[in-house]
Design an enzyme around this catalytic site. Structure first.
Site, mmCIF file in Angstrom:
data_model
loop_
_atom_site.group_PDB
_atom_site.id
_atom_site.type_symbol
_atom_site.label_atom_id
_atom_site.label_comp_id
_atom_site.label_asym_id
_atom_site.label_seq_id
_atom_site.Cartn_x
_atom_site.Cartn_y
_atom_site.Cartn_z
ATOM 1 C CD GLU A 388 8.016 -49.888 52.351
ATOM 2 O OE1 GLU A 388 7.436 -50.357 51.361
ATOM 3 O OE2 GLU A 388 7.721 -50.178 53.525
ATOM 4 C CD GLU A 393 3.570 -51.531 50.275
ATOM 5 O OE1 GLU A 393 2.416 -51.909 50.504
ATOM 6 O OE2 GLU A 393 4.369 -52.147 49.563
ATOM 7 C CE LYS A 412 4.331 -40.952 55.915
ATOM 8 N NZ LYS A 412 5.003 -40.157 56.895
ATOM 9 C CG ASP A 505 14.917 -36.440 59.950
ATOM 10 O OD1 ASP A 505 16.008 -36.201 59.382
ATOM 11 O OD2 ASP A 505 14.295 -37.498 59.811
HETATM 12 P P1 ATP Z 1 10.927 -41.852 56.228
HETATM 13 O O1 ATP Z 1 11.591 -42.543 57.335
HETATM 14 O O2 ATP Z 1 11.466 -42.183 54.863
HETATM 15 O O3 ATP Z 1 10.827 -40.384 56.413
HETATM 16 P P2 ATP Z 1 8.095 -41.936 56.502
HETATM 17 O O4 ATP Z 1 7.332 -42.987 57.229
HETATM 18 O O5 ATP Z 1 8.164 -40.604 57.116
HETATM 19 O O6 ATP Z 1 9.513 -42.518 56.183
HETATM 20 P P3 ATP Z 1 7.510 -40.567 54.138
HETATM 21 O O7 ATP Z 1 8.922 -40.119 53.923
HETATM 22 O O8 ATP Z 1 6.558 -39.555 54.613
HETATM 23 O O9 ATP Z 1 7.481 -41.814 55.070
HETATM 24 O O10 ATP Z 1 6.950 -41.221 52.814
HETATM 25 C C1 ATP Z 1 7.721 -42.105 52.031
HETATM 26 C C2 ATP Z 1 7.669 -41.651 50.578
HETATM 27 O O11 ATP Z 1 6.307 -41.591 50.128
HETATM 28 C C3 ATP Z 1 8.221 -40.240 50.376
HETATM 29 O O12 ATP Z 1 9.595 -40.266 50.170
HETATM 30 C C4 ATP Z 1 7.453 -39.771 49.142
HETATM 31 O O13 ATP Z 1 8.084 -40.242 47.983
HETATM 32 C C5 ATP Z 1 6.107 -40.474 49.278
HETATM 33 N N1 ATP Z 1 5.120 -39.575 49.902
HETATM 34 C C6 ATP Z 1 4.843 -39.457 51.213
HETATM 35 N N2 ATP Z 1 3.874 -38.540 51.417
HETATM 36 C C7 ATP Z 1 3.545 -38.050 50.219
HETATM 37 C C8 ATP Z 1 2.613 -37.056 49.772
HETATM 38 N N3 ATP Z 1 1.865 -36.391 50.624
HETATM 39 N N4 ATP Z 1 2.539 -36.817 48.454
HETATM 40 C C9 ATP Z 1 3.336 -37.492 47.586
HETATM 41 N N5 ATP Z 1 4.221 -38.432 47.933
HETATM 42 C C10 ATP Z 1 4.339 -38.721 49.243
#
Ligand code: ATP
Length: 733
Positions: A388, A393, A412, A505
């Site tokens: 998430e 998602e 994403k 970050d």
């Molecule tokens: P956050 O505020 O948590 O950083 P975000 O919008 O940056 O949110 P991500 O952290 O990039 O989202 O993605 C959420 C989750 O999805 C990650 O913690 C990871 O478990 C999974 N995820 C994201 N990108 C990948 C990827 N390239 N391969 C595998 N899993 C991924």
């Protein structure tokens, strides 16, 4: 004729009399029903029984046909007597904002009291004021140049996007909550206000540097912005000065600077940006300035000897450099075999093109497409949800580009319900990621922007986020594997800092791990939304800061540099060596900040090799100029990989400079209910059977244990003994 007149008169008299008789009979029957008591009403005479007054209404006398609303409550003209009286809503709550360029997003929480109605809506008023507080001087309604989306009246959602604000201006926004009866209330609608100063709301495109004076070892520079400095705004400037060998970051209060201790006859690239209370503005374009050649004069005998000696020293340095480089290349080839990727910029370059922040683009959508490639959504097959994200998602899926092999990707998505302004923050991550091509930085495959949902497609990392991966793998990874992962992260960060990109970050949660444990830096979304509070973030006027990972100068003055990223890297090292523990345990953010200012640092994780803890401590030097560079960290980690025996020395817990976290020493008294809970907290659960066999069942029993006792119980490892005894000592102190 006369007869018919008489007939009519007779009929009227006769039938009229009959009619009155009938009517009286009916009325008589009705009057026999009892009149409604107080607080009951009967609106129609033929209603069989009296009804209780609806909420917030009363009937003070008997026989009421309608209940009147109590004070402060109303019915709209269309609402009948059976409808409850309602009141205007209370004021909207918790207005927050985020400012990006000239775009301001305001959000608030619905009123605590909706007045008993569902038709709450909001009106927003905007005023430009002389002072920051609305009562400081004159305020005038915002001009036509300010654009509100979706509008200013009758908003049904608690958010609004505002564009076209002036830079360095003070604004007050009044958000009024209304419902169907608000107009009936003479006291007006309650409202909440937010006042802010826009700071660098508009890119300072005209900030231009000029040379005042130069010498062989100094440059005097000044600059002027395109806009006059507003008197109420507290501005300072951040200067980046670079040449092939050094990089300086300097904060100055005035638009001029004297750079000293420079190399003669050398070109320096300088750029500057403003720092406002809301954060830094964009950098000016790079300007090149050259110091003048050294003053020449005839060389004395002593000077000739010095020159010859200097030349010999330089020769020795070059030779040393060549040897180290050859060694590094061999190591790098070895690592690349373990951590393959699709090629790209692998050279150690000190002088690279800075990344471009697309915030300066007038049309960010166009900016996004200049950098990231647009993918046809029909090439994608979405599989399962894997996480998430902040905006929606994250899925695993397959990308099939016609004419190419298909491969697994992460997708994403931007939630369909996201407010309009969020799409740019979402895509911004892709535009940044697309500018890097490195085996330790998450690779962007492309974006889908032309159809909803908007998507970012990246390579798929089988082991997901590093923090969760470490927690799942606890103590199954050898120190060498951990160092190799850290070395990968340091290498990715070196690449980012070479491109003058500051991550801000860096944390284990933002590192992704591939199937073969290759770590890649991810999460380039700079703009955090203000309404979630994961990971112990701390809200400042300019956004959220992950306090536990952030350098003190970045928390205090919002000065984010590669050196502040190095501090965060130290915390990532700690997370890795403690298998995903939360830095600073249960301490509050305020306690963390205070302890850092007081000179305390995180303790070494259990069994942490001493050289790794030494590196962490270097990353946490209070003076950022004393912290190592990423390239140095990368080299040192490579050296540790080459000499694994150095990892056998375990770091000591130094009570003078390390924080006493519960996982290290316990706090006051004995904060554990059982021996097992205590051993778990100091990560020594593996010895629970040793304690049981020795009959040590209660915490009181363990207080007198000595190193000799532990040895006899079969706990022979010096590091483990030390940890257990240190923790026991903590209970006694
Ligand atoms: P956050 O505020 O948590 O950083 P975000 O919008 O940056 O949110 P991500 O952290 O990039 O989202 O993605 C959420 C989750 O999805 C990650 O913690 C990871 O478990 C999974 N995820 C994201 N990108 C990948 C990827 N390239 N391969 C595998 N899993 C991924």
């Amino acid at each position: 004729m006369a007869g018919s007149v008489w007939l009519q008169v007779f009929n009227r008299l006769f039938h009229g009399q009959v009619f009155h008789k009938e009517e009286n009979k009916e009325l008589y029957g009705k009057c026999k029903r009892q009149a409604c008591p107080v607080n009951f009403y009967r609106s129609e005479m033929d209603t069989p029984s009296c009804l209780k007054c609806p909420p917030h209404s009363t009937a003070k006398s008997v026989g009421a046909t309608i209940c009147t609303c109590v004070s402060g409550h109303y019915r709209t003209p269309g609402e009948g007597p059976q409808v409850a009286c309602t009141r205007p809503p209370s004021a909207p709550q918790n207005i927050s904002f985020s400012l990006s360029g000239t775009q301001l997003s305001l959000q608030w929480k619905p009123p605590k009291d909706s007045g008993g109605r569902r038709d709450v809506s909001y009106n927003v008023e905007c005023a430009q004021c002389q002072g920051i507080a609305p009562d400081e001087g004159l305020c005038q309604p915002c001009g036509a140049a300010v654009h509100f989306s979706p509008g200013t009246k009758g908003l049904t959602l608690p958010a609004i996007q505002i564009d076209g604000l002036e830079p360095y201006a003070n604004y007050t926004f009044r958000v009024e909550a209304k419902n169907g009866v608000s107009d009936l209330d003479p006291s007006g609608s309650p409202s909440a206000t937010l006042s802010l100063s826009t700071g660098h709301a508009e890119p300072l495109s005209g900030l231009s540097l000029s040379l005042v004076k130069r010498g062989p070892r100094r440059l005097e520079l000044s600059w002027a912005g395109s806009r006059p400095r507003s008197p109420g705004v507290n501005l300072s400037y951040e200067l980046h000065v670079l040449n092939q060998e050094e990089e300086r970051h300097q904060m100055v209060p005035e638009p001029r600077v004297l750079l000293t201790e420079l190399q003669p006859d050398t070109t320096y690239v300088v750029r500057v940006r403003t720092l406002t209370p809301l954060g830094p503005g964009p950098f000016s374009p790079d300007h090149e300035f050259r110091t003048s050649p050294p003053l020449s004069k005839g060389l004395s005998g002593g000077e000739i000897v010095a020159v010859v000696f200097g030349l010999m020293l330089a020769l020795a340095l070059i030779l040393g450099f060549l040897i180290v480089r050859t060694r590094r290349r061999t190591q790098k080839q070895k690592r690349q075999r373990e951590c393959p990727s699709d090629g790209g910029d692998r050279e150690d370059k000190l002088w690279l093109k800075p990344y471009v922040d697309l915030q300066a683009y007038e049309d960010p959508a166009q900016g996004a497409l200049d950098f990231a490639r647009e993918l046809d959504p029909t090439w994608l097959t979405v599989d399962t949800v894997i996480g998430e994200g902040e905006f929606g998602e994250v899925y695993r899926g397959i990308l099939r580009i016609p004419g190419h092999d298909c491969f697994t990707v992460a997708i994403k998505t931007l939630k369909a319900s996201s407010p309009d302004g969020h799409w740019w923050n979402f895509l911004r991550e892709a535009t940044i990621m697309s500018q890097f091509n490195h085996e330790h930085i998450l690779h962007l495959e492309g974006v889908v922007t032309k159809r909803k949902p908007i998507m970012i497609i990246t390579e798929f990392m089988e082991n997901g986020a590093l923090d969760a991966f470490l927690r799942a793998q606890e103590e199954q990874l050898a120190p060498g594997q951990l160092v190799s992962m850290l070395q990968g992260i340091a290498s990715g960060m070196s690449h980012l800092s070479d491109h003058r990109y500051v991550h801000r970050d860096l944390a284990a949660r933002n590192i992704l791990v591939s199937q073969n444990l290759c770590c890649k830096v991810s999460d380039f979304g700079l703009t955090r939304l203000l309404d979630n509070d994961r990971d112990g973030t701390y809200e400042t006027q300019g956004g959220k800061i992950p306090i536990r990972w952030t350098a003190p100068e970045a928390i205090a003055h919002r000065v984010f540099t590669s050196a502040s990223d190095v501090w965060s890297f130290g915390v990532v090292m700690w997370e890795v060596l403690s298998f995903g523990d939360k830095p600073y345990g249960d301490m509050s953010n305020q306690e963390v900040m205070k302890s850092i200012e007081d000179g305390y640092r995180l303790p070494p994780p259990v069994d942490c090799p001493a050289p790794l803890y030494d590196l962490m401590k270097c990353c946490w030097a209070y003076d950022r100029t004393c912290r190592p560079r990423f390239r140095q960290l990368q080299t040192q980690l490579e050296q540790l990989l080459d000499s694994p025996h150095t990892l056998r020395t375990i770091a000591n817990f130094d009570p003078r400079v390390t924080l006493r976290l519960p996982s290290v020493s316990g706090s006051d008294g004995i904060p554990y209910r059982s021996v097992s809970e205590w051993l778990e907290s100091i990560r020594m659960k593996r010895y629970i059977l040793h304690f049981r066999s020795a009959g040590l069942d209660t915490m009181e029993c363990v207080l007198e244990l000595t190193a000799e006792d532990l040895k006899q119980m079969g706990i022979t490892q010096a590091g483990h003994q030390k940890r257990i005894l240190c923790s026991i000592q903590g209970f006694k102190d």
